[in-house]
Motif scaffolding. Structure first.
Motif, short mmCIF file in Angstrom:
data_model
loop_
_atom_site.label_atom_id
_atom_site.label_comp_id
_atom_site.label_asym_id
_atom_site.label_seq_id
_atom_site.Cartn_x
_atom_site.Cartn_y
_atom_site.Cartn_z
N VAL A 147 0.89 -1.27 -0.11
CA VAL A 147 -0.04 -0.06 0.00
C VAL A 147 0.99 1.28 0.15
O VAL A 147 1.96 1.24 0.17
N ASN A 148 0.25 2.31 -0.19
CA ASN A 148 1.07 3.73 -0.21
C ASN A 148 1.69 3.82 1.11
O ASN A 148 0.95 4.08 1.89
N PRO A 149 2.98 3.94 1.20
CA PRO A 149 3.62 4.17 2.56
C PRO A 149 3.06 5.44 3.35
O PRO A 149 3.35 5.61 4.47
N SER A 150 2.89 6.49 2.35
CA SER A 150 2.57 7.71 2.94
C SER A 150 1.20 7.59 3.87
O SER A 150 0.83 8.62 4.36
N LEU A 151 0.37 6.77 3.51
CA LEU A 151 -1.11 6.59 4.09
C LEU A 151 -0.95 5.92 5.26
O LEU A 151 -1.95 5.99 5.99
N THR A 152 0.09 5.15 5.68
CA THR A 152 0.04 4.05 6.61
C THR A 152 1.28 4.70 7.65
O THR A 152 2.43 4.88 6.98
N SER A 153 1.08 4.64 8.63
CA SER A 153 2.09 4.96 9.47
C SER A 153 3.34 4.04 9.97
O SER A 153 4.37 4.06 10.12
N SER A 154 2.80 2.65 9.63
CA SER A 154 3.62 1.52 10.18
C SER A 154 4.82 1.40 8.84
O SER A 154 5.90 0.92 9.54
N SER A 155 4.61 1.64 7.71
CA SER A 155 5.37 1.41 6.92
C SER A 155 6.20 2.73 6.09
O SER A 155 6.65 2.72 5.04
N ALA A 156 5.93 3.81 6.86
CA ALA A 156 6.42 5.08 6.42
C ALA A 156 7.89 5.22 6.28
O ALA A 156 8.47 5.92 5.52
N ASP A 157 8.52 4.28 7.17
CA ASP A 157 10.02 4.36 7.26
C ASP A 157 10.80 3.46 6.14
O ASP A 157 11.83 3.25 6.25
N VAL A 158 9.73 2.88 5.16
CA VAL A 158 10.44 2.06 4.06
C VAL A 158 11.18 2.99 3.07
O VAL A 158 10.59 4.07 2.59
N ASP A 159 12.39 2.72 2.72
CA ASP A 159 13.04 3.43 1.60
C ASP A 159 12.87 2.68 0.44
O ASP A 159 13.52 1.88 0.06
N ILE A 160 11.84 3.16 -0.35
CA ILE A 160 11.45 2.35 -1.49
C ILE A 160 12.74 2.38 -2.53
O ILE A 160 12.84 1.27 -3.22
N PRO A 161 13.19 3.17 -3.00
CA PRO A 161 14.30 3.30 -4.00
C PRO A 161 15.68 2.55 -3.61
O PRO A 161 16.09 1.80 -4.31
N LYS A 162 15.64 2.62 -2.19
CA LYS A 162 16.93 1.50 -1.70
C LYS A 162 16.51 0.18 -1.73
O LYS A 162 17.24 -0.66 -2.30
N LEU A 163 15.31 -0.10 -1.44
CA LEU A 163 15.07 -1.63 -1.47
C LEU A 163 14.73 -2.10 -2.90
O LEU A 163 15.17 -3.08 -3.31
N PHE A 164 14.37 -1.22 -3.92
CA PHE A 164 14.17 -1.45 -5.37
C PHE A 164 15.63 -1.75 -5.83
O PHE A 164 15.81 -2.77 -6.80
N ARG A 165 16.74 -1.01 -5.39
CA ARG A 165 18.11 -1.20 -5.99
C ARG A 165 18.61 -2.69 -5.37
O ARG A 165 19.19 -3.40 -5.89
#
Length: 174
Positions: free
Chosen positions: A96-114
């Protein structure tokens, strides 16, 4: 009538700034509306591209996991380790969109994708497979369909309906 007293000379001095401020406010409001519309469309398009790529990586890993489950060998453990690490990274990707949930807001999507791309390349290297990072809408070129006139330089094709030997000497079953 005393119209000379009703006339505000100060408003004439700031007339240009008043028009500028009104125009800026109208343009800003209009830009905000169109920015939201364009931003949502671009986000949907880029999000679909990301999920398409992640789906390819996951399907690739699951396919090779099933193939390796049937094979026996020393390199099988190393390959399975890379496959499991790739699948574990993909499972960390937010659904889900991390900006909408507080639990996964700290996920660095570009880093994880790399990290996922890197793990995919490592897995391909371990398997001896050329990594394919081509998007689905990238049409194949003519070179992809041209047959080589010299039969000795052609790559062997694995037959799915019968057991065959690969260049490494390992047999595969499907």
């Amino acid at each position: 009538m005393n119209s000379a007293n009703d006339f505000d000379l100060e408003s004439l001095v700031h007339l240009e700034q008043t028009f500028y401020d009104d125009g800026y406010k109208d343009g800003f409001d209009h830009g905000r509306i169109h920015g939201l519309i364009e931003g949502r469309a671009l986000g949907r398009e880029k999000g679909f591209e990301m999920w398409e790529e992640l789906g390819f990586y996951e399907g690739f890993a699951v396919l090779w996991k099933m193939i390796c489950a049937r094979r026996v060998g020393d390199s099988n453990e190393r390959i399975m380790n890379h496959i499991n690490q790739l699948l574990q990274l993909i499972s960390q990707f937010p659904r889900v969109n991390p900006s909408l949930t507080s639990s996964s807001a700290d996920v660095d999507i570009p880093k994880l994708f790399r990290q996922i791309r890197s793990r995919y390349k490592i897995l391909c290297s371990t398997l001896g497979v050329k990594p394919s990072l081509r998007s689905a809408d990238g049409a194949p070129s003519e070179e992809d369909f041209q047959e080589d006139s010299n039969p000795s330089t052609r790559q062997p094709v694995w037959k799915v309906d019968e057991q065959s030997r690969v260049a490494t000497g390992q047999s595969l079953e499907f």
